[in-house]
Structures are given as C-alpha cells and as structure tokens.
Design a protein around this motif. Sequence first.
Motif, PDB file in Angstrom:
ATOM      1  N   ALA A 135       0.826  -1.219   0.000  1.00  0.00           N
ATOM      2  CA  ALA A 135       0.000   0.000   0.000  1.00  0.00           C
ATOM      3  C   ALA A 135       0.854   1.260   0.000  1.00  0.00           C
ATOM      4  CB  ALA A 135      -0.944  -0.003   1.200  1.00  0.00           C
ATOM      5  N   ASP A 136       2.003   1.230   0.679  1.00  0.00           N
ATOM      6  CA  ASP A 136       2.833   2.431   0.720  1.00  0.00           C
ATOM      7  C   ASP A 136       3.627   2.645  -0.576  1.00  0.00           C
ATOM      8  OD1 ASP A 136       4.554   0.319   1.157  1.00  0.00           O
ATOM      9  OD2 ASP A 136       5.663   1.303   2.774  1.00  0.00           O
ATOM     10  N   ALA A 137       3.513   1.717  -1.548  1.00  0.00           N
ATOM     11  CA  ALA A 137       4.176   1.886  -2.843  1.00  0.00           C
ATOM     12  C   ALA A 137       3.306   2.678  -3.825  1.00  0.00           C
ATOM     13  CB  ALA A 137       4.528   0.525  -3.442  1.00  0.00           C
ATOM     14  N   ALA A 138       2.069   2.955  -3.459  1.00  0.00           N
ATOM     15  CA  ALA A 138       1.174   3.725  -4.333  1.00  0.00           C
ATOM     16  C   ALA A 138       1.665   5.162  -4.420  1.00  0.00           C
ATOM     17  CB  ALA A 138      -0.255   3.675  -3.802  1.00  0.00           C
ATOM     18  N   LEU A 139       1.844   5.639  -5.641  1.00  0.00           N
ATOM     19  CA  LEU A 139       2.293   7.014  -5.859  1.00  0.00           C
ATOM     20  C   LEU A 139       1.114   7.972  -5.933  1.00  0.00           C
ATOM     21  CD1 LEU A 139       4.945   6.264  -8.637  1.00  0.00           C
ATOM     22  CD2 LEU A 139       5.358   6.605  -6.189  1.00  0.00           C
ATOM     23  N   LYS A 140      -0.025   7.459  -6.410  1.00  0.00           N
ATOM     24  CA  LYS A 140      -1.215   8.301  -6.582  1.00  0.00           C
ATOM     25  C   LYS A 140      -2.447   7.424  -6.408  1.00  0.00           C
ATOM     26  CE  LYS A 140      -3.498  11.163 -10.066  1.00  0.00           C
ATOM     27  NZ  LYS A 140      -3.444  11.644 -11.448  1.00  0.00           N
ATOM     28  N   VAL A 141      -3.465   7.983  -5.783  1.00  0.00           N
ATOM     29  CA  VAL A 141      -4.740   7.293  -5.617  1.00  0.00           C
ATOM     30  C   VAL A 141      -5.818   8.197  -6.173  1.00  0.00           C
ATOM     31  CG1 VAL A 141      -6.381   6.302  -3.978  1.00  0.00           C
ATOM     32  CG2 VAL A 141      -3.935   6.165  -3.505  1.00  0.00           C
TER      33      VAL A 141
END
Length: 152
Positions: A135-141
């Motif tokens: 989850a902490d690898a998401a750059l943009k949501v």
Amino acid sequence: MNTIDPSLYLSNQKTTREPSPTLDKDGFLKILMTQMQNQDPTQPMDSQAMIEQMTSLTSLEQMMNISSSIDNLVQSQLISPVIQYSHMIGKEVTYQAFDPDTGESLGEKTSAVVAVSQKEGWAILELENGEKIYADAALKVSTSDAKEDAAE
C-alpha cells in the motif's frame, strides 16, 4: 472414636511462604487488621493515619484501573492494515512497476484495487491487472470516475 493424624494434615501444607511483589486492597486490609489486633491498648493506632493509608491505597488502585483501561483502549484502536486500507477498493492506484526478473523499472502503471490483504503486518493491494503491491508503494490514488471523465 476416630482421630485424625495431624502429621498427614501438616505434610500437605506449604513449608515456605512466597511473598507477592505487589500489594492489593485485600493484602492491605489483612495488614491493617493484623496491626489493629496486635496494637498496644494503651497507645492505639492513629485513626487519621489509618484513613490516610486507606485513601492512598484507594487512589492508587483507581489510577491502576484507569491505566489498564487506557491500555485496553489503545490496543482496541490498533486497526489491522486490511481494515485501514479497505477504503482503497475500487480506487485507481498509480505505482512504479519493476521487472520481477531484472529489477528494471518499467515506468508507472495504473490499475484498480480489487482487494486488500495483509502480509507480515503490511497491507497488500491486489490490483485488477493481477499484480500485488504494498500500500505504501502507491504514488497516486484516484477514483475510477476520474479516469472515465478524462476519457470523455
């Protein structure tokens, strides 16, 4: 007349006393009662001191109960990563993709989150394209509506 052999009774009793490292309310009351039973009748225990001791013990016991309640509250507030990131299901995430064999960067990819799982205490986002990312690898949501709006 039958008699009980006292040696049998006494052999079952503890021979050593194990002191407790803490003093609870019951222990305090036992000590207080022993003090009162063995006090000098010509110089009885000061009732004011006894009341102060009991008040101190009660206050300490209440503080310990509050501390225990706060600890329980903090523990109940620790939310599992699955619940913490469940709001991301249905959202689009952009992340840095890497080739699993070479480790080379494949650039940014975007995919919708279809499920959230947990591995060793970390939240794993399971994506529509079959990949799994932390989850902490998401750059943009973003919402999937934003992608549809941009296509129109």
